[in-house]
Design a protein around this motif. Structure first.
Motif, PDB file in Angstrom:
ATOM      1  N   UNK A  40      78.877  18.257  44.590  1.00 20.52           N
ATOM      2  CA  UNK A  40      79.622  19.376  45.210  1.00 20.52           C
ATOM      3  C   UNK A  40      78.691  20.582  45.331  1.00 20.52           C
ATOM      4  N   UNK A  41      77.974  20.732  46.382  1.00 20.16           N
ATOM      5  CA  UNK A  41      77.152  21.893  46.710  1.00 20.16           C
ATOM      6  C   UNK A  41      77.990  23.113  46.816  1.00 20.16           C
ATOM      7  N   UNK A  42      79.358  23.046  47.300  1.00 21.07           N
ATOM      8  CA  UNK A  42      80.009  24.212  47.625  1.00 21.07           C
ATOM      9  C   UNK A  42      80.236  25.126  46.364  1.00 21.07           C
ATOM     10  N   UNK A  43      80.475  24.736  45.201  1.00 21.07           N
ATOM     11  CA  UNK A  43      80.967  25.198  43.956  1.00 21.07           C
ATOM     12  C   UNK A  43      79.599  25.375  43.245  1.00 21.07           C
ATOM     13  N   UNK A  44      78.545  26.070  43.962  1.00 18.82           N
ATOM     14  CA  UNK A  44      77.296  26.371  43.369  1.00 18.82           C
ATOM     15  C   UNK A  44      77.167  27.823  43.623  1.00 18.82           C
ATOM     16  N   UNK A  45      76.311  28.611  42.849  1.00 19.33           N
ATOM     17  CA  UNK A  45      75.960  30.064  43.048  1.00 19.33           C
ATOM     18  C   UNK A  45      75.237  30.002  44.377  1.00 19.33           C
ATOM     19  N   UNK A  46      75.451  31.110  45.187  1.00 20.96           N
ATOM     20  CA  UNK A  46      74.576  31.491  46.280  1.00 20.96           C
ATOM     21  C   UNK A  46      73.153  31.578  45.983  1.00 20.96           C
ATOM     22  N   UNK A  47      72.505  31.090  46.850  1.00 21.88           N
ATOM     23  CA  UNK A  47      70.827  31.320  46.786  1.00 21.88           C
ATOM     24  C   UNK A  47      70.387  32.349  45.989  1.00 21.88           C
ATOM     25  N   UNK A  70      82.064  35.139  43.204  1.00 18.09           N
ATOM     26  CA  UNK A  70      81.928  34.094  44.494  1.00 18.09           C
ATOM     27  C   UNK A  70      82.989  33.133  44.308  1.00 18.09           C
ATOM     28  N   UNK A  71      83.185  32.705  43.257  1.00 19.92           N
ATOM     29  CA  UNK A  71      84.330  31.598  42.848  1.00 19.92           C
ATOM     30  C   UNK A  71      85.541  31.989  43.499  1.00 19.92           C
ATOM     31  N   UNK A  86      92.506  14.458  38.594  1.00 22.15           N
ATOM     32  CA  UNK A  86      93.910  14.859  37.976  1.00 22.15           C
ATOM     33  C   UNK A  86      94.315  14.066  36.596  1.00 22.15           C
ATOM     34  N   UNK A  87      93.921  12.689  36.798  1.00 24.61           N
ATOM     35  CA  UNK A  87      94.310  11.939  35.788  1.00 24.61           C
ATOM     36  C   UNK A  87      93.230  11.311  34.824  1.00 24.61           C
ATOM     37  N   UNK A  88      92.250  12.062  34.984  1.00 21.39           N
ATOM     38  CA  UNK A  88      90.961  11.819  33.937  1.00 21.39           C
ATOM     39  C   UNK A  88      89.985  12.919  33.938  1.00 21.39           C
ATOM     40  N   UNK A  89      89.141  12.729  32.533  1.00 25.12           N
ATOM     41  CA  UNK A  89      88.407  14.114  32.650  1.00 25.12           C
ATOM     42  C   UNK A  89      87.431  14.305  33.803  1.00 25.12           C
ATOM     43  N   UNK A  90      87.117  15.506  34.313  1.00 19.27           N
ATOM     44  CA  UNK A  90      86.209  15.985  34.971  1.00 19.27           C
ATOM     45  C   UNK A  90      85.066  16.595  34.128  1.00 19.27           C
ATOM     46  N   UNK A  91      83.766  15.685  34.551  1.00 21.06           N
ATOM     47  CA  UNK A  91      82.612  16.298  34.027  1.00 21.06           C
ATOM     48  C   UNK A  91      81.761  16.784  34.878  1.00 21.06           C
ATOM     49  N   UNK A  92      81.325  18.119  34.823  1.00 22.57           N
ATOM     50  CA  UNK A  92      80.251  18.716  35.486  1.00 22.57           C
ATOM     51  C   UNK A  92      79.129  18.578  35.311  1.00 22.57           C
ATOM     52  N   UNK A  93      78.167  17.861  35.908  1.00 28.19           N
ATOM     53  CA  UNK A  93      76.881  17.755  35.664  1.00 28.19           C
ATOM     54  C   UNK A  93      75.770  18.768  36.309  1.00 28.19           C
ATOM     55  N   UNK A  94      75.030  19.335  35.409  1.00 28.99           N
ATOM     56  CA  UNK A  94      73.974  20.143  35.982  1.00 28.99           C
ATOM     57  C   UNK A  94      72.468  19.933  34.969  1.00 28.99           C
ATOM     58  N   UNK A  95      71.611  20.599  35.662  1.00 29.68           N
ATOM     59  CA  UNK A  95      70.014  20.376  35.062  1.00 29.68           C
ATOM     60  C   UNK A  95      69.452  21.286  34.378  1.00 29.68           C
ATOM     61  N   UNK A 107      81.636  27.729  35.899  1.00 29.87           N
ATOM     62  CA  UNK A 107      82.455  26.885  36.862  1.00 29.87           C
ATOM     63  C   UNK A 107      83.570  26.364  36.048  1.00 29.87           C
ATOM     64  N   UNK A 108      83.394  25.745  34.761  1.00 31.25           N
ATOM     65  CA  UNK A 108      84.305  25.063  33.880  1.00 31.25           C
ATOM     66  C   UNK A 108      85.388  25.989  33.591  1.00 31.25           C
ATOM     67  N   UNK A 109      84.636  27.211  33.143  1.00 33.61           N
ATOM     68  CA  UNK A 109      85.678  28.199  32.412  1.00 33.61           C
ATOM     69  C   UNK A 109      86.736  28.556  33.638  1.00 33.61           C
ATOM     70  N   UNK A 110      86.251  28.739  34.937  1.00 37.96           N
ATOM     71  CA  UNK A 110      87.129  29.112  36.072  1.00 37.96           C
ATOM     72  C   UNK A 110      87.974  28.008  36.657  1.00 37.96           C
TER      73      UNK A 110
END
Length: 118
Positions: A40-47, A70-71, A86-95, A107-110
């Motif tokens: 999901x490149x859309x939900x990333x900070x602007x360059x 931005x969010x 919706x019916x399972x955990x959501x894991x946000x992967x980052x480097x 993003x998780x907080x938001x």
């Protein structure tokens, strides 16, 4: 449940829907080697914001405020992502190396706040 995880950490059954939330593909990781459901490149900070934070031009507090601003313009995409998990955990992967002060944590907080409002 929304959680964050470094993409270099092994996938686990409790991860649920795994979403890469970095704008750039991580160095040293082959695309077929990373276990993820969506990039999901859309939900990333602007360059520009990403550059300011990583160069040290702004601190984490300023970055967080700017990223939340931005969010605020991306509510529809946030709701779509929440719907995918919706019916399972959501894991946000980052480097990022810093596990506490990074865009995925903000993003998780938001997303948690967005889920409460739904």
């Amino acid at each position: 449940m929304i959680q964050c995880k470094r993409l270099y950490d092994a996938a686990s059954a409790g991860d649920g829907y795994r979403v890469l939330v970095d704008r750039l593909w991580p160095r040293g990781v082959k695309k077929d080697a990373l276990e993820y459901d969506e990039w999901c490149k859309t939900l990333t900070p602007s360059p520009a914001l990403r550059k300011d934070f990583h160069s040290g031009a702004i601190d984490f507090a300023a970055f967080r405020e700017a990223w939340l601003a931005e969010l605020a313009e991306l509510t529809e995409e946030g709701e779509r992502l929440l719907g995918q998990a919706k019916d399972r955990p959501l894991t946000l992967l980052y480097g990022a190396k810093d596990t506490q002060h990074n865009h995925a944590q903000v993003l998780a907080e938001w997303l948690r706040g967005l889920a409460i409002r739904q």
